[in-house]
Design a protein around this motif. Structure first.
Motif, short mmCIF file in Angstrom:
data_model
loop_
_atom_site.label_atom_id
_atom_site.label_comp_id
_atom_site.label_asym_id
_atom_site.label_seq_id
_atom_site.Cartn_x
_atom_site.Cartn_y
_atom_site.Cartn_z
N VAL A 1 0.87 -1.19 0.00
CA VAL A 1 0.00 0.00 0.00
C VAL A 1 0.90 1.24 0.00
O VAL A 1 1.76 1.38 0.88
CB VAL A 1 -0.92 0.03 1.24
N ILE A 2 0.72 2.09 -0.99
CA ILE A 2 1.44 3.37 -1.04
C ILE A 2 0.43 4.47 -0.76
O ILE A 2 -0.50 4.68 -1.53
CB ILE A 2 2.13 3.60 -2.39
N ASP A 3 0.63 5.16 0.38
CA ASP A 3 -0.35 6.13 0.87
C ASP A 3 0.19 7.56 0.69
O ASP A 3 1.19 7.93 1.30
CB ASP A 3 -0.65 5.84 2.34
N GLY A 4 -0.50 8.34 -0.12
CA GLY A 4 -0.12 9.74 -0.32
C GLY A 4 -1.13 10.70 0.26
O GLY A 4 -1.17 11.88 -0.14
N SER A 5 -1.92 10.24 1.22
CA SER A 5 -2.99 11.08 1.76
C SER A 5 -2.47 12.28 2.52
O SER A 5 -3.16 13.30 2.63
CB SER A 5 -3.92 10.24 2.66
N ASN A 6 -1.26 12.19 3.07
CA ASN A 6 -0.71 13.32 3.82
C ASN A 6 0.20 14.22 2.97
O ASN A 6 0.80 15.16 3.48
CB ASN A 6 0.10 12.81 5.02
N SER A 7 0.31 13.89 1.70
CA SER A 7 1.24 14.61 0.83
C SER A 7 0.55 15.82 0.18
O SER A 7 -0.45 15.67 -0.52
CB SER A 7 1.78 13.69 -0.26
N ALA A 8 1.12 17.00 0.43
CA ALA A 8 0.61 18.21 -0.22
C ALA A 8 1.12 18.32 -1.64
O ALA A 8 0.48 18.92 -2.51
CB ALA A 8 1.01 19.45 0.59
N SER A 9 2.30 17.75 -1.89
CA SER A 9 2.90 17.84 -3.22
C SER A 9 3.75 16.60 -3.47
O SER A 9 4.56 16.21 -2.62
CB SER A 9 3.76 19.11 -3.32
#
Length: 533
Positions: free
Chosen positions: A489-497
């Motif tokens: 699982v690659i989670d980018g939910s906290n990534s603004a950019s």
């Protein structure tokens, strides 16, 4: 007012002055000290550049009288720069005349003005602090090493250049060795007296007599050195300092002499492409030197004031245009004179203005007096300035910050010491970038990989708030090393950019995952088109 020992101790700092005229008691004496340091440097840089001697004085006057008022820096001093000497020598040969070079200087100034208008000064923000400190320390070492021959009275030329390989075929260390074999007793005597008085003044006399803080030690040294040399003329002629070891300022006895000192540019040179190439080169080098210098000066400012870089580019550009029109060398903000300015107790830009005014007055009235100043006394002043820039405590503090700070610092010091200012800073900057990339690759701070309690067979990768191309190498490494047949699982939910380069890596991994038996889930990670798919 700032009081600081050249060997130890912390400065005592008063509140920053509210106006340039509120601290004239500090700025006027500081301006005089800077003038005494700048005068032979202006002449020497012109000599090293194969240009008319007065072109250096003109550049110094413009730096003091014009740039100081336009710049946002309170303590930097502008004038002809050592880092431009090699460029000027080559440019005069390429363009065929000094007058053609002046046209290129005008073009360089116009380019700098445009850089300021288009707000290109942000470049200075990308120079690591370790590199800036390394530049300051290296300049301090160079000042010390380059002044030893003049301190001993063994060098007929006040100024070679600030590079390791000198125009006379020697290098920094061979010049010192030659100086030890050709000591001039009179110069060495005055040099030792001047250095001893400077150390005694700051470490003992000022502490005992508070009123002496109002008198710059360098000024006392210069006056006493003139008196001692005058006494040697009559009492011990064999110790008399030879003329080549004294300040040599051209004499002006009339208005016509003064007006004739100005050389006009060769305006026809504007029709030649080579002039624009030279002008662009000078603009780029002068801009980088100025931005680096004001950045370094801001670090030395006891009041922690910050110079607007775009305004500095505008000021330097207008200064170069005026200098070129009047027959002066290209100029930059100069760390050597700026350091002398700070150490002399300057508070505002008025000290730099006073130094420019004194350069003008010196041309008109003070030539006969100034020509009696021993260069060994000025060398003693610069030895103390150099030590303050490269004191051992600085090296110890950088080492305590860790290798990622110390290595770019020491690499910058050594690179500048054995090449020149710009090459050394470039090498230091490359070293700094290398350690940034290395940290991003090894630490992988943007991502953590672990089995979650609720999904023990799942590898969970959470991206950081900002994921840039600097993280690309580390992501490739982690994804490549993931085991086959895993649930990822690659989670980018906290990534603004998330940079496109990183998204492309993840997309390539998604396309290749089925062949490795990997079941991939992407959470808030946008898909992008990949070339060839």
């Amino acid at each position: 007012m700032v009081s600081q020992s050249p060997v130890s101790g912390s400065p005592t700092v008063a509140p920053a002055p509210r106006s340039p005229f509120s601290s004239l008691a500090s700025d006027v004496p500081a301006g005089l000290v800077v003038f005494l340091v700048a005068l032979p440097l202006c002449l020497g840089i012109a000599l090293a550049s194969n240009a008319p001697l007065l072109s250096g004085i003109i550049a110094g006057m413009v730096g003091g009288l014009i740039v100081s008022l336009l710049s946002g820096s309170q303590l930097s001093v502008s004038g002809p720069a050592a880092g431009l000497t090699a460029i000027i020598v080559t440019a005069i040969q390429t363009l065929g005349s000094f007058e053609a070079l002046l046209a290129a200087v005008v073009i360089a100034g116009a380019v700098q003005v445009l850089l300021g208008v288009f707000r290109a000064g942000f470049v200075a923000l990308y120079f690591p602090s370790s590199v800036i400190r390394g530049m300051l320390a290296a300049i301090g070492l160079i000042l010390i090493l380059k002044q030893i021959p003049h301190f001993l009275g063994a060098d007929a030329d006040y100024f070679e250049d600030m590079t390791f390989l000198q125009f006379d075929g020697q290098n920094t260390f061979s010049a010192i060795q030659s100086a030890l074999n050709a000591i001039s007793p009179g110069s060495a005597l005055i040099g030792l007296f001047s250095l001893g008085l400077l150390l005694l003044w700051d470490n003992v006399l000022v502490k005992k007599v508070k009123a002496l803080r109002l008198v710059p030690a360098a000024l006392v040294v210069v006056i006493l050195s003139i008196l001692i040399n005058t006494m040697l003329d009559t009492a011990a002629p064999t110790l008399r300092i030879r003329p080549e070891h004294l300040v040599q300022l051209p004499r002006i006895t009339s208005l016509n002499d003064f007006l004739n000192t100005f050389t006009m540019p060769d305006w026809s040179a504007f029709m030649r492409p080579a002039t624009y190439t030279v002008g662009l080169t000078i603009a780029i080098v002068a801009s980088l030197e100025s931005l680096l210098s004001v950045e370094a000066v801001d670090k030395l400012d006891p009041h922690n004031r910050v110079t607007p870089p775009n305004r500095e580019l505008l000021a330097q550009g207008l200064g170069n245009m005026v200098s070129g029109v009047l027959g002066g060398l290209p100029l930059t903000a100069v760390i050597v004179r700026s350091s002398a300015n700070i150490n002399a107790g300057a508070q505002t830009r008025m000290s730099a203005f006073v130094h420019g005014l004194l350069l003008l007055v010196s041309l008109l009235f003070l030539g006969p007096v100034l020509n009696h100043i021993p260069l060994s006394a000025l060398a003693a002043v610069l030895l103390v300035v150099g030590f303050r820039l490269t004191r051992p405590m600085l090296y110890r503090n950088q080492f305590q910050l860790g290798w990622q700070q110390f290595l770019p610092f020491i690499i910058t010091v050594l690179a500048i010491l054995f090449t020149d200012l710009l090459k050394g800073v470039t090498i230091g900057l490359v070293a700094g970038i290398f350690f940034v990339l290395k940290a991003n690759y090894e630490q992988a701070f943007f991502l953590s990989a672990a089995n979650t309690p609720h999904q023990p067979d799942t590898i969970y990768l959470k991206l950081a708030e900002q994921v840039s191309f600097l993280n690309k190498a580390s992501i490739v490494k982690v994804l490549t090393e993931l085991p086959d047949n895993a649930h990822v699982v690659i989670d980018g939910s906290n990534s603004a950019s998330i940079d496109y380069d990183v998204l492309e890596v993840i997309e390539n991994f998604r396309l290749a995952a089925p062949d490795r038996g990997i079941r991939l889930e992407l959470v808030d990670v946008p898909q992008v088109a990949v070339l060839g798919h």
